[in-house]
Design an enzyme around this catalytic site. Structure first.
Site, PDB file in Angstrom:
ATOM      1  CD  GLU A  94     105.315  67.431  22.469  1.00 56.85           C
ATOM      2  OE1 GLU A  94     106.342  66.734  22.339  1.00 56.85           O
ATOM      3  OE2 GLU A  94     104.744  67.994  21.520  1.00 56.85           O
TER       4      GLU A  94
ATOM      5  CD  GLU B 268     108.938  69.480  19.900  1.00 54.26           C
ATOM      6  OE1 GLU B 268     109.332  68.877  18.888  1.00 54.26           O
ATOM      7  OE2 GLU B 268     108.844  68.936  21.016  1.00 54.26           O
TER       8      GLU B 268
HETATM    9  O1  IFM Z   1     106.012  62.964  18.839  1.00 53.41           O
HETATM   10  C1  IFM Z   1     106.806  64.080  19.058  1.00 53.41           C
HETATM   11  C2  IFM Z   1     105.989  65.356  19.008  1.00 53.41           C
HETATM   12  O2  IFM Z   1     105.276  65.459  17.815  1.00 53.41           O
HETATM   13  C3  IFM Z   1     106.895  66.546  19.124  1.00 53.41           C
HETATM   14  N1  IFM Z   1     107.738  66.424  20.287  1.00 53.41           N
HETATM   15  C4  IFM Z   1     108.450  65.202  20.500  1.00 53.41           C
HETATM   16  C5  IFM Z   1     107.506  64.018  20.391  1.00 53.41           C
HETATM   17  C6  IFM Z   1     108.283  62.703  20.594  1.00 53.41           C
HETATM   18  O3  IFM Z   1     109.285  62.583  19.636  1.00 53.41           O
END
Ligand code: IFM
Length: 471
Positions: free
Chosen positions: A375, A191
């Site tokens: 994720e 990200e």
């Molecule tokens: O915890 C975060 C992660 O580090 C990056 N993506 C989103 C998750 C939830 O906010």
């Protein structure tokens, strides 16, 4: 056992074959053979042991120790103590038959000052972790950067300094040089867009910089770093390596569905989604941000950034709704989700069909890259029931519906090959501290005891079935 409630209402009704399968707990969606079932975490959010074995401070140590920056004054000092309990955590993964683990390497453990001297003890930890994973049949997927930049590099301007691209490339070569005989899957970044927007534009995340220029510099230099590192790793690397990166991509919509909010949505889409996807896959920045990137892009940069990655990791949580806001980073701000849409504890709308939409967009706009969901998960309140089990039905429903949305995208031709829920453990959720719970496993903050939630067991069923169990 975990099927209950409304299924009773189905009794006696004429069921479609699909509903009947669901009622019997059979998987209603199956994934292709070889689908990768894993889980994701990140170093600062779980490791703790911030002073162990020569690790130096990262920007998140500095930021979280600054009063007022993180809820309840929480820091990652202890996090989930994964640094000392990694064997227990590997065992948790193995018991659920997870076959892949995406974790990140803490740069300040490996190169405490960010460049130059290598801290062998820092690399030793990741070697122990990788060996433990392999011994349990779990494939290590290493991510090189999940936001914990060494503070020493921030003191030199961090990602706003163009030199950061070279610092990162050198670091990537060090890590891959040590672990690359056992780790095949490498993600350059996690990200970079979110890290740039909140850490360098809005200022609510580390390093706490603000302003449009800082944000764009952080985006461009991470894009450049990614391209340079991939090129360098390919140059001296191993044929088995699979090199990719992980982006947060979310469909952006005008708040309230209003025509007047359409330009705001387009602008946020350019920043959030296109500023990383377009240069990587198309070799250009989006027109709406051309003036921002123009002073940063040197001849040849775009060719370096446009690399043929072996895979793209995507993190999907929800659609984002935008409206004009003159005080916003790019003149826009978040608007409310559509009325009636359920939201998570973070206030994020629950919209699984947005994932199908996103995967199909990647299919159509970027030539259908090989994609893993790196994720996907939700912050929901959960509790320990009378049987000592942590109950989190809302999380199960969330994962179930998103898996179905992924299966639907596969049916429509998306090149989706695996799933890594966010996340294994309740952990340090950045500016929200420990108040947010995304884990499949609870972590008692005083004893660090791990308690698998109902969602952990449900996910283990999904893995066993290679499909979506009923619930
Ligand atoms: O915890 C975060 C992660 O580090 C990056 N993506 C989103 C998750 C939830 O906010």
């Amino acid at each position: 056992m975990r099927r209950r409630g409304f299924l009773g209402a189905l009794a006696g009704a004429a069921l479609t074959p699909r509903a009947a399968a669901f009622a019997q707990g059979a998987p209603v969606d199956r994934f292709p053979e070889g689908f990768v079932w894993g889980v994701s975490t990140s170093s600062y959010q779980i490791e703790g042991a911030v002073e162990a074995d020569g690790r130096a401070p990262s920007i998140w140590d500095t930021f979280s120790r600054t009063p007022g920056k993180v809820a309840n004054g929480d820091t990652g000092d202890a996090a989930c103590d994964h640094y000392n309990r990694y064997l227990e955590d590997v065992e948790l993964m193995a018991r659920a038959r997870m076959r892949a683990y995406r974790f990140s390497i803490a740069w300040p453990r490996v190169m405490p000052t960010g460049e130059g001297a290598v801290n062998a003890k820092g690399l030793d930890f990741y070697e122990r972790l990788v060996d433990a994973l392999l011994a349990r049949g779990i494939e290590p997927w290493a991510c090189l950067f999940h936001w914990d930049l060494p503070q020493a590099l921030q003191d030199k301007g961090g990602w706003t300094n163009r030199d950061s691209a070279q610092w990162f490339t050198d670091y990537a070569l060090v890590v891959a040089g040590r672990l690359g005989d056992r780790v095949n899957h490498w993600a350059m970044f996690n990200e970079p867009n979110v890290f740039a927007i909140f850490g360098h534009g809005v200022g609510t995340h580390a390093p706490g910089l603000t302003g449009r220029a800082n944000c764009m510099a952080a985006i461009h230099h991470q894009n450049l770093a990614q391209g340079m590192a991939i090129r360098a790793l390919r140059g001296g690397g191993r044929p088995a390596w699979r090199l990719g990166t992980v982006l947060s991509v979310q469909p952006i919509r005008p708040a309230g569905g209003l025509e007047a909010n359409r330009p705001a949505a387009a602008m946020w889409d350019a920043l959030w989604n296109r500023a990383c996807l377009d240069p990587l896959f198309l070799g250009r920045y989006p027109d709406l941000l051309a003036a921002d990137f123009e002073p940063l892009v040197k001849p040849g940069d775009l060719a370096v950034i446009r690399q043929a990655v072996n895979y793209l990791g995507i993190n999907y949580y929800s659609r984002l709704y935008q409206q004009p806001d003159p005080g916003g980073l790019v003149g826009t701000g978040f608007g409310p989700p559509p009325p009636g849409v359920k939201v998570t504890g973070m206030g994020w709308p629950v919209e699984p069909d947005g994932l199908t939409e996103q995967l199909l967009e990647l299919r159509d706009r970027y030539r259908n890259p090989l994609v893993y969901i790196m994720e996907n998960g939700a912050d929901f309140y959960d509790w320990v029931g009378p049987e000592g089990k942590a109950e989190d039905g809302e999380r199960i429903a969330f994962i179930r519906d998103h898996l179905r949305a992924g299966a639907e995208a596969i049916r429509q031709g998306a090149n989706l090959k695996g799933w890594f829920p966010w996340t294994l453990l309740d952990n340090f959720e950045w500016a929200e501290g420990y108040a947010r719970h995304f884990g499949l496993v609870q972590v008692d903050r005083s004893t660090m005891k791990r308690t698998p939630k109902a969602s952990y067991h449900w996910y283990a069923d999904a893995i066993r079935m290679n499909g979506v169990p009923g619930y």
